[in-house]
Design a protein around this motif. Structure first.
Motif, short mmCIF file in Angstrom:
data_model
loop_
_atom_site.label_atom_id
_atom_site.label_comp_id
_atom_site.label_asym_id
_atom_site.label_seq_id
_atom_site.Cartn_x
_atom_site.Cartn_y
_atom_site.Cartn_z
N TYR A 1 0.83 -1.21 0.00
CA TYR A 1 0.00 0.00 0.00
C TYR A 1 0.86 1.25 0.00
O TYR A 1 0.56 2.23 -0.70
N GLU B 1 -5.88 6.36 -6.63
CA GLU B 1 -5.13 7.33 -7.42
C GLU B 1 -6.03 8.00 -8.46
O GLU B 1 -6.01 9.23 -8.65
N GLY C 1 2.17 1.60 -3.46
CA GLY C 1 1.12 1.91 -4.43
C GLY C 1 0.54 3.30 -4.28
O GLY C 1 0.07 3.88 -5.26
N LEU C 2 0.57 3.83 -3.06
CA LEU C 2 -0.03 5.14 -2.81
C LEU C 2 1.00 6.25 -2.66
O LEU C 2 0.63 7.41 -2.42
N ALA D 1 -5.14 0.59 -4.92
CA ALA D 1 -4.33 1.81 -5.02
C ALA D 1 -4.63 2.56 -6.32
O ALA D 1 -4.67 3.79 -6.33
#
Length: 383
Positions: free
Chosen positions: A239, A348, A242-243, A344
């Protein structure tokens, strides 16, 4: 299933059977304490610990927790005095605790939120100087550490929850852990109606016993805790990767110097994201990602507390801010790297389209005061 079949073969279903005793020994070992008293759920573990510690009058606690923390006090006739939290740690702010001590104060009840430890040393110092009992709700913190020492041995006692949504679960269950021999003896009496022997009742008590089938699940779950921890660490890292760089979205970090299970992935959504936390939750739910806002709206803003306190007592700016910004994301062994990539990506894209999405989503009316607590669902009830 082998353990459950053993329970049925022995015809010993409850009342301190061999699996409960074994489970208590394992929990005590994980926590580094002498005593673990297993209970049928985490809420009764809290109530029994509070009773065994002799708390009365007023107890200072956090409003940013599952409502069971406050309810356990109130159901025992104790007034929870809410203290705002540190905006960084999300735990009770010791700098504000001392200002709330009155002649009626008998204790402090901290919560190790997300498994991140409270300011244990500062709270211990305050409790010692004022002659208060210090307890911790450690429902999120089994197998976590503070200052290199396992959570479970701080204060007079700490309590765990083994609800079905927890890192280690016993279907439903809890435990009180302590190094205080006298408190442990009182807790065992209270847990079993006050019985000290077959027909000798020596104290006021309740029925808080764990059943053998729950202990069977608890022992089996404990055996997998290293795998659960490894998966949670992988998910949390995924995470964060991904973020990373998504505007207005911050994954709440853990201390790499401490033992942590990372059973919660918590993100803070700030105003630069272009849409609110609640808007983002609606987007995720529309994509079947059951993210959850915690601990909305805060114990101080639900019944019975919101109508019992004057307006000044409701001023909890750090708690209110977090209650409107935090979102927990799916994790655990049911989630893998592919799932996290998808989640994610949704977040986004939602941020990229933030103003457009915010204008398209249905507008909510401001919640009235008093605010009713959210209905519970699975790990939505982190008892």
């Amino acid at each position: 299933m082998a353990r459950i079949e053993g329970v049925l073969d022995r015809n010993w279903l409850t009342n301190g059977g061999p699996l409960v005793e074994e489970f208590e020994g394992e929990v005590a070992a994980v926590s580094g304490v002498r005593h673990a008293i297993a209970t049928c759920n985490g809420t009764l573990a809290l109530e029994i610990a509070i009773s065994a510690a002799g708390l009365a009058g007023e107890v200072i606690t956090t409003p940013f927790t599952f409502v069971a923390t406050a309810h356990a006090l109130r159901r025992l006739g104790i007034t929870p005095v809410f203290c705002d939290v540190d905006p960084v740690t999300h735990n009770i702010d010791p700098a504000q605790v001392e200002r709330l001590v009155t002649p009626r104060t008998t204790g402090i009840l901290g919560v190790h939120l997300w498994g991140r430890p409270c300011a244990v040393d500062e709270l211990t110092d305050i409790a010692d100087r004022h002659g208060l009992r210090l307890l911790f709700d450690a429902s999120h913190a089994l197998a976590c550490s503070s200052g290199g020492r396992m959570i479970g041995g701080f204060g007079a006692a700490e309590t765990f929850s083994f609800h079905a949504t927890k890192f280690v679960n016993s279907f439903e269950g809890g435990a009180i852990v302590t190094d205080d021999d006298a408190l442990a003896e009182r807790a065992r009496l209270i847990r079993n109606f006050g019985f000290a022997d077959y027909d000798q009742v020596r104290a006021l008590g309740t029925n808080g016993k764990m059943a053998e089938v729950a202990a069977a699940m608890g022992l089996t779950s404990l055996e997998s805790r290293d795998r659960f921890t490894a998966v949670n660490h992988q998910n949390h890292a995924a995470y964060r990767t991904g973020l990373a760089g998504v505007q207005g979205i911050e994954v709440v970090p853990y201390d790499d110097e401490e033992l942590t299970t990372r059973q919660y992935v918590v993100v803070e959504v700030d105003e630069t994201a272009g849409l609110s936390r609640d808007d983002l939750q609606e987007v995720l739910w529309a994509e079947n990602v059951l993210a959850r806002r915690y601990f909305y709206p805060g114990c101080h803003r639900v019944e019975p507390y919101v109508t019992e306190q004057d307006e000044q007592r409701l001023l909890m700016p750090a708690t209110d801010r977090l209650a409107h910004r935090l979102l927990t994301l799916p994790t655990g062994t049911g989630v893998d790297a592919t799932d996290i990539d998808v989640i994610a990506g949704i977040i986004e894209r939602a941020v990229e389209l933030g103003p457009l999405l915010a204008s398209a989503l249905p507008r909510r009316q401001p919640a009235p005061t008093p605010v009713a607590p959210m209905p519970s669902d699975g790990q939505a009830s982190p008892e």
